[in-house]
Design a protein around this motif. Structure first.
Motif, mmCIF file in Angstrom:
data_model
loop_
_atom_site.group_PDB
_atom_site.id
_atom_site.type_symbol
_atom_site.label_atom_id
_atom_site.label_comp_id
_atom_site.label_asym_id
_atom_site.label_seq_id
_atom_site.Cartn_x
_atom_site.Cartn_y
_atom_site.Cartn_z
ATOM 1 N N LYS A 3 0.908 -0.861 0.000
ATOM 2 C CA LYS A 3 0.000 0.000 0.000
ATOM 3 C C LYS A 3 1.018 0.965 0.000
ATOM 4 C CE LYS A 3 -3.993 -1.794 -1.603
ATOM 5 N NZ LYS A 3 -4.942 -2.218 -1.847
ATOM 6 N N LYS A 173 -5.709 -1.525 -5.564
ATOM 7 C CA LYS A 173 -5.610 -0.100 -5.853
ATOM 8 C C LYS A 173 -4.223 0.415 -5.496
ATOM 9 C CE LYS A 173 -9.320 2.166 -4.395
ATOM 10 N NZ LYS A 173 -10.472 2.548 -3.544
ATOM 11 N N THR A 175 -1.410 4.181 -5.800
ATOM 12 C CA THR A 175 -1.203 5.579 -6.166
ATOM 13 C C THR A 175 -0.523 5.648 -7.531
ATOM 14 O OG1 THR A 175 0.857 5.574 -4.905
ATOM 15 C CG2 THR A 175 -1.120 6.381 -3.790
ATOM 16 N N LYS A 212 -3.936 9.322 -3.820
ATOM 17 C CA LYS A 212 -4.831 8.423 -3.100
ATOM 18 C C LYS A 212 -5.029 7.157 -3.937
ATOM 19 C CE LYS A 212 -5.668 11.090 0.455
ATOM 20 N NZ LYS A 212 -4.670 12.139 0.176
ATOM 21 N N PRO A 213 -5.246 6.027 -3.284
ATOM 22 C CA PRO A 213 -5.368 4.764 -4.028
ATOM 23 C C PRO A 213 -6.421 4.844 -5.129
ATOM 24 C CG PRO A 213 -5.247 4.348 -1.675
ATOM 25 C CD PRO A 213 -5.375 5.834 -1.825
ATOM 26 N N GLN A 214 -6.069 4.265 -6.266
ATOM 27 C CA GLN A 214 -6.912 4.366 -7.459
ATOM 28 C C GLN A 214 -6.964 3.013 -8.156
ATOM 29 O OE1 GLN A 214 -6.863 7.878 -10.362
ATOM 30 N NE2 GLN A 214 -5.371 6.524 -11.285
ATOM 31 N N PHE A 277 -10.730 13.406 -2.261
ATOM 32 C CA PHE A 277 -9.514 13.555 -3.055
ATOM 33 C C PHE A 277 -9.006 14.990 -3.048
ATOM 34 C CE2 PHE A 277 -11.911 10.033 -5.190
ATOM 35 C CZ PHE A 277 -11.109 9.005 -4.707
ATOM 36 N N GLN A 296 -11.062 8.811 -11.817
ATOM 37 C CA GLN A 296 -10.877 9.399 -10.485
ATOM 38 C C GLN A 296 -10.367 10.841 -10.544
ATOM 39 O OE1 GLN A 296 -9.751 6.599 -7.476
ATOM 40 N NE2 GLN A 296 -8.238 7.992 -6.616
ATOM 41 N N SER A 327 -13.362 6.248 -4.245
ATOM 42 C CA SER A 327 -12.783 6.147 -2.910
ATOM 43 C C SER A 327 -13.079 4.774 -2.313
ATOM 44 C CB SER A 327 -13.327 7.246 -1.999
ATOM 45 O OG SER A 327 -12.808 7.115 -0.688
ATOM 46 N N ARG A 426 -13.030 4.225 3.364
ATOM 47 C CA ARG A 426 -12.325 5.253 2.607
ATOM 48 C C ARG A 426 -11.022 4.714 2.024
ATOM 49 N NH1 ARG A 426 -13.394 10.796 3.127
ATOM 50 N NH2 ARG A 426 -11.732 12.259 2.623
ATOM 51 N N TYR A 427 -10.853 4.889 0.727
ATOM 52 C CA TYR A 427 -9.665 4.483 -0.038
ATOM 53 C C TYR A 427 -9.494 2.961 -0.119
ATOM 54 C CZ TYR A 427 -8.752 9.394 0.973
ATOM 55 O OH TYR A 427 -8.878 10.750 1.116
#
Length: 492
Positions: A3, A173, A175, A212-214, A277, A296, A327, A426-427
């Motif tokens: 992560k 997910k 970044t 943010k994680p995508q 975001f 996103q 998210s 979230r995320y």
């Protein structure tokens, strides 16, 4: 619609230590993520925390050159692993060492490192590649769209294969840093924030960062000439929108819709909680498609969605996805109701806000406008199947189920739930079962029968169920004024 840890050079060097003799025998990672809808999408044996994409694109020839650097953690002792990719690869390095690679299956890049990767180890994978993405077809189509002055990539459930190698499933997910070199006079737009722009020797580089994680399908790239507007929402969210200069009769309607992004982000925050975001926005390129997509932070809109005039409802839909879908993302594709049902219900709330039909009136209209023998009711929003994943029923019947939930638990519990789901996940990712458990915890009610009847039964819920859900279901309901604009968001 439709992560994260960087390691120092010293720490990275420790990753090259061979597996201990007592370790389990390394085995290949699975060539799929195990999703029953798309068995070959995604991969097993590792998780990606970051993608660094360094690209060069020539609009005149559609030639793309790229170097992708992936930071990945092994989740088993790996002898080899796969990435999803469709362009031509010239080199692969794993932890700085050349690795063997081969194209297999439809979109698999099979990589064999020179030494096995230990379970839990953090690894760096570099892939160099080239290609003309618009000429590459997989499963009978290409997601890479050529435009008069460049190209666009925005598609669901797959898009990454045509421009970067990935673990292409929303359950993994990461970044993103996306750096794009294009000829001077051409622009490159991607997710997140533009961190720098520089020109040299006839070329301009644009550096974008999504911190943010995508999910991989939510990564987008638009290359061409754009009129770009920037600003902030009243609540302080940075907004960047972009429009191709050749949208013709749809140009003003597109701008009149998408330029309200900041206002709508703040309005949706009242229902879903703080915007998740660091930026928001949208872009409208000159493409012939009809759909929009919640890419996103920077939603994609087709110009034809504004052929009937300005449509804030479709903007509400894509922005609602920033909470419900981006998210908090799907754990598996069968959970699509968590995306499309709630984005559609946000449109119903907007309709109510605008005085063009309440959410209750829209629910009554959906229930009464489809007779029991309508195939609409054979689609189960909670598990529609891959062929019906983006069927109108997932959107409309899905939103109807949400109104039934609201009527059952009451407004206080319902609106707490709308904020609690994106806050608690979230995320990350979530499933319908987890959503039901949260709804039961907040409301104090058992909801098995409701979810089974309205999400998982392939037939029209009978009148007693409708009456129990407080639907006005005994006579045809009039079409709400907002209905035609709401339907535009369902083109996919």
């Amino acid at each position: 619609m439709h992560k994260k840890l960087l390691v120092s050079a010293v720490a990275a060097a420790t990753l090259l230590v061979a597996l201990p003799a007592s370790a389990a025998t390394p085995t290949p990672g699975a060539p799929g993520a195990g999703d029953p809808y798309y068995p070959t999408y995604g991969n097993g044996g590792y998780r990606v925390s970051h993608y660094d994409l360094r690209l060069k694109y020539q609009p005149a020839t559609d030639q793309l050159e790229g170097t992708a650097t992936l930071l990945a953690t092994a989740t088993q002792d790996l002898s080899r692993f796969n990435l999803d990719f469709a362009l031509d690869v010239s080199q692969v390095l794993v932890n700085g060492h050349p690795a063997k690679f081969a194209a297999t299956g439809v979109q698999e890049l099979e990589i064999t490192p020179d030494a096995p990767l230990a379970n839990g180890s953090r690894n760096t994978v570099v892939v160099r590649y080239t290609g003309k993405p618009s000429t590459v077809s997989r499963y009978g189509f290409t997601a890479w769209q050529r435009t008069p002055d460049g190209a666009v990539i925005a598609d669901e459930p797959e898009a990454a294969w045509w421009w970067f190698p990935s673990n292409d499933h929303p359950s993994d997910k990461a970044t993103f840093d996306v750096s794009v070199l294009v000829p001077d006079g051409t622009q490159a737009i991607s997710n997140g924030v533009l961190t720098s722009q520089s020109s040299k020797l006839g070329w301009t580089r644009f550096d974008w960062r999504e911190n943010k994680p995508q999910a991989t399908y939510l990564a987008t790239l638009a290359i061409g000439k754009f009129d770009i507007t920037t600003g902030t929402s009243p609540g302080g969210v940075p907004v960047l929108n972009a429009y191709s200069p050749d949208l013709g009769d749809n140009a003003d309607a597109a701008r009149a819709s998408v330029e309200r992004t900041g206002e709508l982000v703040d309005w949706l925050s009242g229902y879903f909680g703080s915007y998740p975001f660091s930026s928001a926005g949208g872009y409208v390129p000159n493409v012939p498609t009809h759909y929009a997509l919640e890419t996103q932070t920077r939603a994609f809109y087709s110009p034809k969605q504004f052929a009937g005039g300005a449509n804030t409802s479709v903007v509400v839909h894509e922005l609602a996805h920033q909470w419900y879908g981006d998210s908090v993302s799907l754990e598996r594709w069968s959970d699509i109701w968590l995306n499309e049902g709630f984005a559609t219900y946000a449109q119903w709330l907007w309709s109510e806000h605008e005085g063009e039909g309440t959410a209750a009136q829209l629910a009554d209209y959906v229930y009464t406008s489809h007779p029991a023998n309508d195939s609409f009711w054979t689609v189960k929003p909670g598990d529609p199947g891959p062929d019906k994943q983006f069927d109108a029923a997932v959107y409309d019947r899905g939103a109807l189920a949400i109104q039934v939930l609201r009527n059952t638990v009451g407004d206080d519990a319902f609106f707490k739930l709308l904020k609690a789901w994106p806050a608690e996940h979230r995320y990350g990712n979530g499933t319908i079962a987890q959503f039901q458990a949260l709804a039961e915890r907040i409301s104090g009610k058992k909801l098995d029968d409701l979810f089974r009847t309205w999400l998982y039964t392939p037939s029209k819920p009978a009148l007693p169920a409708a009456a129990k859900a407080n639907l006005a279901a005994t006579a045809p309901a009039a079409e709400p004024r907002s209905w035609q604009q709401i339907k535009v968001a369902q083109d996919h």
